[in-house]
Write a protein that holds these residues in place. Structure first.
Motif, short mmCIF file in Angstrom:
data_model
loop_
_atom_site.label_atom_id
_atom_site.label_comp_id
_atom_site.label_asym_id
_atom_site.label_seq_id
_atom_site.Cartn_x
_atom_site.Cartn_y
_atom_site.Cartn_z
N ARG A 1 0.84 -1.19 0.00
CA ARG A 1 0.00 0.00 0.00
C ARG A 1 0.88 1.25 0.00
O ARG A 1 2.08 1.19 0.24
N THR B 1 -5.54 1.14 -0.84
CA THR B 1 -5.01 2.50 -0.94
C THR B 1 -6.09 3.48 -1.35
O THR B 1 -6.17 4.60 -0.81
N ARG C 1 -4.24 -2.18 -3.95
CA ARG C 1 -4.89 -1.14 -4.78
C ARG C 1 -6.24 -0.74 -4.17
O ARG C 1 -6.51 0.44 -3.97
N SER D 1 0.79 -0.52 -5.51
CA SER D 1 -0.64 -0.24 -5.63
C SER D 1 -1.04 0.14 -7.06
O SER D 1 -2.19 0.50 -7.31
N GLY D 2 -0.07 0.06 -7.97
CA GLY D 2 -0.38 0.34 -9.36
C GLY D 2 -0.27 1.80 -9.75
O GLY D 2 -0.82 2.21 -10.78
N THR E 1 -3.10 8.19 -2.86
CA THR E 1 -3.20 8.02 -4.30
C THR E 1 -2.71 9.30 -4.99
O THR E 1 -2.59 10.35 -4.34
#
Length: 374
Positions: free
Chosen positions: A15, A309, A306, A43-44, A19
């Motif tokens: 995490r 987060t 993801r 988390s991408g 974002t």
């Protein structure tokens, strides 16, 4: 204010504290956000995503040198050298279960605001809630996995099938974690029992689930009897900011069925199962005691980073913005944020933490000093 977003270094923790959308909100409010390189990868979120949001990509030392550091998990020992007296840290701390961290924070003179003790007037915990929702839902998912024969279980399908009884799930605690665990367990068709200390809460759950969940008042006898033939026991007990009570004793565990599974979601607050006396990680999540599988991962939502987060930023961002805009001292005039203060100027400012280690408690309003202002 300069805000740091370091990469999480806890084992298998993917995490990240914000974002890119959260970073943009802070930048739009006039703050500088220093994002450690690759902080959001798990988390991408790429460095380019954070740069597009106005974040400044940097190294760990620079991120930690900010006025306020926003994280997910408690700092690890390797991060303690970054502590200093003018640092404001906003993250999950769980200090009542981590004396080493508490002592390091006290020695540094820093200010520690714990997500898990930020509390609204109705006593709800807005920053703990999203991760409790994730962990509660995951607890049944995890239990299902370890009840399967290939993963060391007895080969029990929680929902059963026509002509075969469903598996039995016992949930210790009917709060946020317990409620979310119930939701998934009932949806699977399991035989579900919840145990809680509040008759009002049990009455509410009985109404909501229309009798599909059995309810029991919490006594040692009730816990022992209910767990004796359970396939899955979920520890979902919470006392905000304090150590969890040991509801399931070693003797009770010894009486449980071989191959049954315990998922102690409360392990990050010391655990509510006496035999869940060690914290595990996602790479080695379980161990056996008396033939019972114990799952004791302290960062369960880290397995779904993801989703977690996004959920965490949705909850924390308004509070992070308030602290960034006003500074800690002014923001702490709001009793909701003041309740999150656990360590201020070397003093313990949350009752549950002080009680856990027999230390003096200092009211946060009295502990705050102008030098804490960012």
């Amino acid at each position: 204010m300069h805000i740091g977003l370091p990469k999480e270094i806890k084992a298998l923790e993917s995490r990240v504290g914000l974002t890119p959308a959260g970073v943009k909100a802070l930048v739009d409010a006039g703050h500088a956000v220093h994002v450690e390189h690759n902080a959001g990868d798990g988390s991408g979120f790429s460095d380019a995503d954070y740069q597009a949001a106005g974040g400044i990509i940097t190294d760990a030392a620079t991120a930690w040198a900010s006025d306020m550091v926003v994280k997910v998990k408690e700092p690890q020992p390797e991060e303690y050298p970054y502590f200093r007296d003018d640092l404001n840290l906003f993250t999950y701390l769980h200090l009542a279960a981590d004396e080493q961290l508490m002592r390091a924070m006290m020695a540094s003179g820093m200010t520690g605001i714990a997500y898990e003790t930020v509390q609204l007037p109705d006593r709800s915990l807005p920053l703990l809630a999203p991760m409790s929702e994730v962990a509660g839902r995951m607890s049944v998912q995890v239990g299902v996995h370890f009840l399967e024969k290939p993963h060391g279980g007895p080969g029990v399908l929680l929902g059963g099938v026509p002509g075969v009884l469903p598996g039995k799930v016992v949930i210790l605690g009917g709060g946020m974690v317990g409620t979310q665990a119930m939701r998934i367990a009932v949806g699977l068709g399991a035989d579900v029992t919840v145990i809680d200390v509040s008759s009002a809460r049990l009455r509410y759950l009985d109404d909501v689930y229309g009798g599909r969940v059995k309810t029991l008042m919490s006594t040692a006898y009730a816990v022992a009897e209910a767990t004796r033939d359970a396939d899955l026991v979920i520890g979902a007990v919470l006392i905000p900011g304090a150590r969890a009570p040991k509801l399931l004793t070693r003797e009770m565990v010894a009486q449980m069925k071989k191959g049954s599974v315990i998922v102690d979601v409360a392990v990050d607050q010391g655990g509510c199962v006496e035999t869940a006396d060690r914290v595990t990680t996602h790479d080695t999540p379980t161990y056996l005691v008396d033939g019972v599988t114990h799952y004791a991962v302290a960062n369960m939502p880290g397995a779904v980073p993801r989703t977690s987060t996004f959920a965490l930023t949705n909850a924390t961002l308004p509070y992070i913005l308030k602290v960034a805009n006003l500074g800690v001292v002014k923001a702490a005039e709001d009793p909701t944020i003041r309740g999150g203060l656990n360590i201020v100027n070397g003093q313990v400012t949350f009752p549950g933490v002080a009680q856990a280690f027999n230390l003096p408690y200092v009211d946060p309003a009295r502990a705050l000093h102008p030098t804490v202002v960012a």
